[in-house]
Scaffold this active site. Structure first.
Site, PDB file in Angstrom:
ATOM      1  N   GLY A 195       0.819  -1.210   0.000  1.00  0.00           N
ATOM      2  CA  GLY A 195       0.000   0.000   0.000  1.00  0.00           C
ATOM      3  C   GLY A 195       0.852   1.258   0.000  1.00  0.00           C
ATOM      4  N   ASN A 210      -7.081   3.962   9.664  1.00  0.00           N
ATOM      5  CA  ASN A 210      -6.547   2.717  10.204  1.00  0.00           C
ATOM      6  C   ASN A 210      -6.643   2.633  11.721  1.00  0.00           C
ATOM      7  OD1 ASN A 210      -4.634   4.827   9.358  1.00  0.00           O
ATOM      8  ND2 ASN A 210      -3.142   3.688  10.559  1.00  0.00           N
ATOM      9  N   GLN A 218      -7.410   0.420   4.182  1.00  0.00           N
ATOM     10  CA  GLN A 218      -8.159  -0.162   5.299  1.00  0.00           C
ATOM     11  C   GLN A 218      -9.614  -0.476   4.960  1.00  0.00           C
ATOM     12  OE1 GLN A 218      -7.234  -1.398   8.118  1.00  0.00           O
ATOM     13  NE2 GLN A 218      -5.127  -0.664   8.188  1.00  0.00           N
ATOM     14  N   SER A 252      -3.735  -2.699  -0.405  1.00  0.00           N
ATOM     15  CA  SER A 252      -2.652  -3.507   0.170  1.00  0.00           C
ATOM     16  C   SER A 252      -3.163  -4.910   0.470  1.00  0.00           C
ATOM     17  CB  SER A 252      -2.157  -2.841   1.455  1.00  0.00           C
ATOM     18  OG  SER A 252      -1.270  -3.716   2.119  1.00  0.00           O
ATOM     19  N   GLY A 253      -2.483  -5.928  -0.073  1.00  0.00           N
ATOM     20  CA  GLY A 253      -2.974  -7.302   0.047  1.00  0.00           C
ATOM     21  C   GLY A 253      -3.046  -7.833   1.469  1.00  0.00           C
ATOM     22  N   HIS A 254      -2.043  -7.477   2.294  1.00  0.00           N
ATOM     23  CA  HIS A 254      -1.983  -8.149   3.607  1.00  0.00           C
ATOM     24  C   HIS A 254      -3.074  -7.692   4.570  1.00  0.00           C
ATOM     25  CE1 HIS A 254       0.124  -5.093   6.259  1.00  0.00           C
ATOM     26  NE2 HIS A 254       0.441  -4.581   5.079  1.00  0.00           N
ATOM     27  N   THR A 275      10.028  -8.111 -12.940  1.00  0.00           N
ATOM     28  CA  THR A 275       9.291  -9.358 -13.137  1.00  0.00           C
ATOM     29  C   THR A 275       8.190  -9.482 -12.093  1.00  0.00           C
ATOM     30  OG1 THR A 275      11.237 -10.370 -14.084  1.00  0.00           O
ATOM     31  CG2 THR A 275       9.540 -11.878 -13.278  1.00  0.00           C
ATOM     32  N   CYS A 312       2.928   1.001  12.886  1.00  0.00           N
ATOM     33  CA  CYS A 312       4.190   1.686  12.634  1.00  0.00           C
ATOM     34  C   CYS A 312       4.672   2.479  13.841  1.00  0.00           C
ATOM     35  CB  CYS A 312       4.040   2.650  11.465  1.00  0.00           C
ATOM     36  SG  CYS A 312       3.120   1.927  10.131  1.00  0.00           S
TER      37      CYS A 312
HETATM   38  N1  PLP Z   1      -2.544   3.192   4.253  1.00  0.00           N
HETATM   39  C1  PLP Z   1      -3.232   2.791   5.329  1.00  0.00           C
HETATM   40  C2  PLP Z   1      -4.502   3.482   5.672  1.00  0.00           C
HETATM   41  C3  PLP Z   1      -2.740   1.763   6.134  1.00  0.00           C
HETATM   42  O1  PLP Z   1      -3.426   1.383   7.218  1.00  0.00           O
HETATM   43  C4  PLP Z   1      -1.508   1.144   5.785  1.00  0.00           C
HETATM   44  C5  PLP Z   1      -0.946   0.073   6.632  1.00  0.00           C
HETATM   45  O2  PLP Z   1      -1.204  -0.002   7.814  1.00  0.00           O
HETATM   46  C6  PLP Z   1      -0.848   1.583   4.623  1.00  0.00           C
HETATM   47  C7  PLP Z   1      -1.390   2.600   3.889  1.00  0.00           C
HETATM   48  C8  PLP Z   1       0.430   0.967   4.181  1.00  0.00           C
HETATM   49  O3  PLP Z   1       0.216  -0.301   3.637  1.00  0.00           O
HETATM   50  P1  PLP Z   1       1.427  -1.347   3.496  1.00  0.00           P
HETATM   51  O4  PLP Z   1       1.668  -1.899   4.859  1.00  0.00           O
HETATM   52  O5  PLP Z   1       0.954  -2.381   2.548  1.00  0.00           O
HETATM   53  O6  PLP Z   1       2.587  -0.581   2.966  1.00  0.00           O
END
Ligand code: PLP
Length: 375
Positions: A70, A149, A178, A198-200, A236, A324
């Protein structure tokens, strides 16, 4: 382990793991190769693109470009647009963006861009009049998140996009990281130009994301090289991760457990607020404008990191803010922007429910909190 930190990351779904396995073992071809192994890999990448487009309600799969996360999608959208439009160096973003947007915009301000930060109120909500007033002829890009988030507060994307379109030539980037998998998204009917995924966050693996680029919107390539992704992002393709992302997107489309997630979150939130008179909800109390899985609750006068550590010792994972800043001593920038007093913000815990949580886990969490917080 009881995992109530699904806004930080999610478990890879077994179906996703199975979809990836083939491409980590037998089907190892390079999608650019002109032989059967390459063709199989290409097919997997294009299937995934169609699945992600379907999940987002995009008009066409060609509007989806795969990225690594993301943060990359956010950086490409904002940085790319400004690189391409050097005379339109005014950016508008909100004070409560994720660091991937906030820190990027702060960096861009240091190198000559001008940033207008939109404030939020005590509930974490925007006043869209502030956006109207901030737009100027030289505004290049407006960037807001769809869902916060930390608090789960939803921004009115349709209204914001409408204002941007009606009152400026700026493009509108939405950090949808989110929101995906938690609420329905239909980009073909939203005035959004760029949308980060963001996949995870929705049961795909870490290391894969996507950027939706509405047809007609131009961005310079994020990586220059062999011309993959139609020259938009070389390198790739991470075929196993992309196949996993596609399978996770299909799981989102097919998921019928949203009511269960909402019910568990509502119960957890209601019980905490009822049991502890010093517990205060952060973010709007209106559940229609908040993610159905998220509760950010402050235990006033307590230390959130202490509560988190004690819950952790009891086998329960939650967080104090965004993953973070979990280790920093400072209170969350999002809660500060909402003018939450220090003694309240310091005691904040974010609970984020997911599809694999069970009712008994909510009971156990409530029991553990009662032991920890009431003493
Ligand atoms: N944007 C939001 C609102 C998020 O909550 C996050 C991750 O917590 C990100 C961006 C960043 O995503 P990624 O962890 O895939 O870099």
């Amino acid at each position: 382990m009881i995992y109530l930190d699904n806004n930080a990351t999610t478990r890879v779904a077994p179906e996703v793991f199975e979809a990836m396995r083939t491409f980590l073992t037998d089907e190892f071809g390079n999608p650019s190769s002109a032989h059967s192994a390459g063709r199989e890999a290409r097919k997997a990448v294009e299937t995934a693109r169609a699945q992600v487009a379907e999940m987002l309600g995009a008009d066409d799969p060609s509007e989806i470009v795969f990225t690594s996360c993301g943060s990359e999608s956010d950086n490409w959208a904002i940085g790319g647009f400004l690189e391409q439009n050097p005379t339109r160096r005014h950016i508008i973003a909100t004070r409560v963006e994720h660091e991937a947007v906030r820190n990027l915009c702060e960096h861009l301000a240091e190198i000559g861009c001008e940033v207008t930060w939109l404030e939020v109120d005590r509930n974490g909500e925007l006043d869209t009049d502030d956006l109207r007033k901030a737009l100027r002829p030289e505004t290049g890009i407006v960037s807001t998140m769809m869902a916060n988030n930390e608090t789960g507060v939803l921004f009115p994307i349709e209204e914001i996009g409408g204002i941007v379109r009606d009152h400026s030539d700026a493009i509108f980037h939405v950090d949808g990281v989110q929101a995906v998998g938690k609420i329905p998204i239909d980009l073909k009917n939203l005035p959004v130009d760029l949308f980060s995924v963001s996949g995870h966050k929705f049961h795909a693996p870490k290391g894969v994301g996507a950027l939706y680029i509405r047809r007609g919107v131009k961005l310079p390539p994020f990586i220059i090289g062999g011309g993959q992704e139609e020259g938009r992002r070389s390198g790739t393709e991470a075929v196993p991760n992309i196949a996993g992302l596609g399978r996770a997107a299909k799981l989102v489309k097919d998921f019928d457990g949203h009511e269960q997630v909402r019910r568990l979150r509502d119960r957890l939130e209601d019980e905490i607020l009822a049991r502890f008179p010093f517990a205060k909800l952060n973010g709007t109390p209106d559940r229609n404008t908040r993610l159905p899985n998220t509760s950010n609750i402050s235990f006033e006068g307590r230390d959130g990191s202490h509560i988190r550590a004690q819950l952790d010792a009891a086998g329960i994972c939650v967080s104090t803010g965004s993953a973070c800043n979990a280790e920093s001593r400072e209170v969350s920038g999002v809660l500060r922007a909402m003018n939450v007093p220090y003694e309240v913000a310091r005691g904040a815990i974010r609970f984020s429910v997911g599809r694999y949580n069970a009712e008994s886990e909510i009971d156990e969490t409530l029991a553990a909190l009662t032991r920890i917080v009431a003493t």
